[in-house]
Design a protein around this motif. Sequence first.
Motif, mmCIF file in Angstrom:
data_model
loop_
_atom_site.group_PDB
_atom_site.id
_atom_site.type_symbol
_atom_site.label_atom_id
_atom_site.label_comp_id
_atom_site.label_asym_id
_atom_site.label_seq_id
_atom_site.Cartn_x
_atom_site.Cartn_y
_atom_site.Cartn_z
ATOM 1 N N TYR A 1 0.730 -1.087 -0.042
ATOM 2 C CA TYR A 1 -0.021 0.133 -0.093
ATOM 3 C C TYR A 1 0.888 1.271 0.127
ATOM 4 C CZ TYR A 1 -2.873 -3.580 2.285
ATOM 5 O OH TYR A 1 -3.417 -4.832 2.738
ATOM 6 N N TYR B 1 0.303 5.327 1.176
ATOM 7 C CA TYR B 1 -0.618 6.254 2.016
ATOM 8 C C TYR B 1 0.052 7.315 1.908
ATOM 9 C CZ TYR B 1 -3.576 2.720 4.260
ATOM 10 O OH TYR B 1 -4.174 1.593 4.350
ATOM 11 N N MET C 1 -3.989 14.952 10.078
ATOM 12 C CA MET C 1 -4.929 14.014 9.207
ATOM 13 C C MET C 1 -4.659 12.752 9.494
ATOM 14 S SD MET C 1 -7.107 16.450 8.059
ATOM 15 C CE MET C 1 -7.760 15.639 6.712
ATOM 16 N N GLY C 2 -5.335 11.878 9.063
ATOM 17 C CA GLY C 2 -5.125 10.415 9.175
ATOM 18 C C GLY C 2 -4.586 9.989 7.679
ATOM 19 N N PHE D 1 3.868 7.066 3.225
ATOM 20 C CA PHE D 1 4.192 5.738 3.862
ATOM 21 C C PHE D 1 3.889 4.655 3.104
ATOM 22 C CE2 PHE D 1 5.300 7.161 7.991
ATOM 23 C CZ PHE D 1 4.549 8.345 8.401
ATOM 24 N N PHE E 1 4.715 -0.867 8.236
ATOM 25 C CA PHE E 1 4.752 0.578 7.718
ATOM 26 C C PHE E 1 6.260 0.695 7.555
ATOM 27 C CE2 PHE E 1 0.635 2.561 7.003
ATOM 28 C CZ PHE E 1 0.148 1.793 7.727
ATOM 29 N N GLY E 2 6.860 1.447 6.599
ATOM 30 C CA GLY E 2 8.120 2.014 6.643
ATOM 31 C C GLY E 2 7.958 3.234 7.239
ATOM 32 N N GLN F 1 -8.470 -2.190 13.522
ATOM 33 C CA GLN F 1 -7.155 -2.299 14.279
ATOM 34 C C GLN F 1 -6.557 -1.275 15.050
ATOM 35 O OE1 GLN F 1 -4.576 -3.292 11.095
ATOM 36 N NE2 GLN F 1 -5.345 -5.511 10.733
ATOM 37 N N TYR G 1 -3.269 1.411 15.937
ATOM 38 C CA TYR G 1 -1.947 1.405 15.664
ATOM 39 C C TYR G 1 -1.423 2.635 16.556
ATOM 40 C CZ TYR G 1 -2.182 -1.432 11.600
ATOM 41 O OH TYR G 1 -2.085 -2.478 10.775
ATOM 42 N N GLN H 1 1.501 5.549 16.542
ATOM 43 C CA GLN H 1 2.399 6.326 15.800
ATOM 44 C C GLN H 1 3.241 7.524 16.668
ATOM 45 O OE1 GLN H 1 0.834 8.496 12.598
ATOM 46 N NE2 GLN H 1 2.731 8.368 11.186
ATOM 47 N N ARG I 1 7.745 8.630 12.544
ATOM 48 C CA ARG I 1 7.700 7.272 12.329
ATOM 49 C C ARG I 1 6.613 6.918 11.792
ATOM 50 N NH1 ARG I 1 11.775 5.365 15.945
ATOM 51 N NH2 ARG I 1 12.001 3.675 14.479
ATOM 52 N N GLY I 2 6.806 5.331 11.078
ATOM 53 C CA GLY I 2 5.432 5.005 10.620
ATOM 54 C C GLY I 2 4.734 4.527 11.600
ATOM 55 N N PRO I 3 3.241 4.209 11.515
ATOM 56 C CA PRO I 3 2.412 3.419 12.616
ATOM 57 C C PRO I 3 3.179 2.005 12.687
ATOM 58 C CG PRO I 3 1.145 4.442 10.719
ATOM 59 C CD PRO I 3 2.419 4.505 10.275
ATOM 60 N N PHE J 1 1.631 -1.680 14.372
ATOM 61 C CA PHE J 1 0.267 -2.317 14.900
ATOM 62 C C PHE J 1 0.296 -2.579 16.406
ATOM 63 C CE2 PHE J 1 -2.986 -5.173 14.521
ATOM 64 C CZ PHE J 1 -2.905 -6.257 15.432
ATOM 65 N N LEU K 1 -3.981 5.454 16.379
ATOM 66 C CA LEU K 1 -4.947 5.580 15.077
ATOM 67 C C LEU K 1 -5.520 4.267 15.291
ATOM 68 C CD1 LEU K 1 -1.983 6.245 12.776
ATOM 69 C CD2 LEU K 1 -3.813 7.653 13.206
ATOM 70 N N ILE L 1 -11.097 -2.474 8.620
ATOM 71 C CA ILE L 1 -10.807 -3.308 7.339
ATOM 72 C C ILE L 1 -12.297 -3.847 7.090
ATOM 73 C CG2 ILE L 1 -9.954 -5.467 6.502
ATOM 74 C CD1 ILE L 1 -7.551 -5.249 8.360
ATOM 75 N N LYS M 1 -7.522 -3.593 2.619
ATOM 76 C CA LYS M 1 -7.234 -2.102 2.590
ATOM 77 C C LYS M 1 -7.664 -1.614 4.167
ATOM 78 C CE LYS M 1 -9.846 -1.334 -0.555
ATOM 79 N NZ LYS M 1 -10.709 -0.447 -1.768
ATOM 80 N N LEU M 2 -6.849 -0.858 4.602
ATOM 81 C CA LEU M 2 -6.999 -0.161 5.958
ATOM 82 C C LEU M 2 -7.487 1.322 5.639
ATOM 83 C CD1 LEU M 2 -3.750 -1.381 7.908
ATOM 84 C CD2 LEU M 2 -6.238 -1.721 8.546
ATOM 85 N N THR M 3 -8.452 1.606 6.584
ATOM 86 C CA THR M 3 -9.162 3.176 6.444
ATOM 87 C C THR M 3 -8.910 3.461 7.738
ATOM 88 O OG1 THR M 3 -10.838 2.354 4.530
ATOM 89 C CG2 THR M 3 -10.976 4.436 5.756
ATOM 90 N N PHE M 4 -8.124 4.466 7.743
ATOM 91 C CA PHE M 4 -7.750 5.032 9.022
ATOM 92 C C PHE M 4 -8.406 6.452 9.631
ATOM 93 C CE2 PHE M 4 -3.776 3.195 10.205
ATOM 94 C CZ PHE M 4 -3.416 2.389 9.063
ATOM 95 N N GLY M 5 -8.598 6.522 10.713
ATOM 96 C CA GLY M 5 -9.168 7.679 11.396
ATOM 97 C C GLY M 5 -7.813 8.602 11.497
ATOM 98 N N THR M 6 -8.392 9.926 11.990
ATOM 99 C CA THR M 6 -7.205 10.791 12.114
ATOM 100 C C THR M 6 -6.146 10.793 13.447
ATOM 101 O OG1 THR M 6 -8.930 12.356 13.181
ATOM 102 C CG2 THR M 6 -8.783 12.588 10.758
#
Lengths: 113, 113
Positions: A33, A35, A41-42, A90, A104-105, B34, B36, B38, B42-44, B46, B89, B93, B100-105
């Motif tokens: 993915y 992003y 923002m998310g 990301f 995630f990277g 899920q 996460y 952050q 850095r990246g998120p 899990f 976050l 899914i 695909k992950l859809t994220f909150g803010t």
Amino acid sequence: NAGVTQTPKFRILKIGQSMTLQCAQDMNHNYMYWYRQDPGMGLKLIYYSVGAGITDKGEVPNGYNVSRSTTEDFPLRLELAAPSQTSVYFCASSNQQGAAEAFFGQGTRLTVV
Amino acid sequence: SQKIEQNSEALNIQEGKTATLTCNYTNYSPAYLQWYRQDPGRGPVFLLLIRENEKEKRKERLKVTFDTTLKQSLFHITASQPADSATYLCALILTGGGNKLTFGTGTQLKVEL
């Protein structure tokens, strides 16, 4: 174990320039993915891939292109950079379908001036 | 329209207390949810996953609840520590969603001494 590696970490582009953000994973994950995350923002999904040779658009694909010629690599291409593409990008990967966690990277911070 | 809402205001709590973060969603039917963590730059990473048919999940000091009727998930950190300070976050899914992950803010948590 490297996980998900993104390069470069930082980049400044001029309007109209193009560049490729690199992403590689060494976990043999099928799903990858891209992003983008803007301040406060998310994460918004740009493109995703469910396997080599298969890509699909996410929520905000305009201005970007991707390819997935191997399982390991998933580069993101910006053809004509615009200030609206200033963001942190990301890359992530996950295993087969289902409830797999995403890895995630470290992100690429891109500024378009 | 579809929305995932997390408290945009930072949550400040004292060390040792329980932090509770909220994730509300509308017009989604997620198969999984899920959480996460952050850290800045850095990246998120899990933390926990909960399925639609599960009410509660625990992992060490973390607890997640999932109420599909209220369309809400609560994320608890018990005996909080300054090292828990980060942005948290939630991500959905969807069934048949290509993983695909859809994220909150995200909600920023600050644990003070």
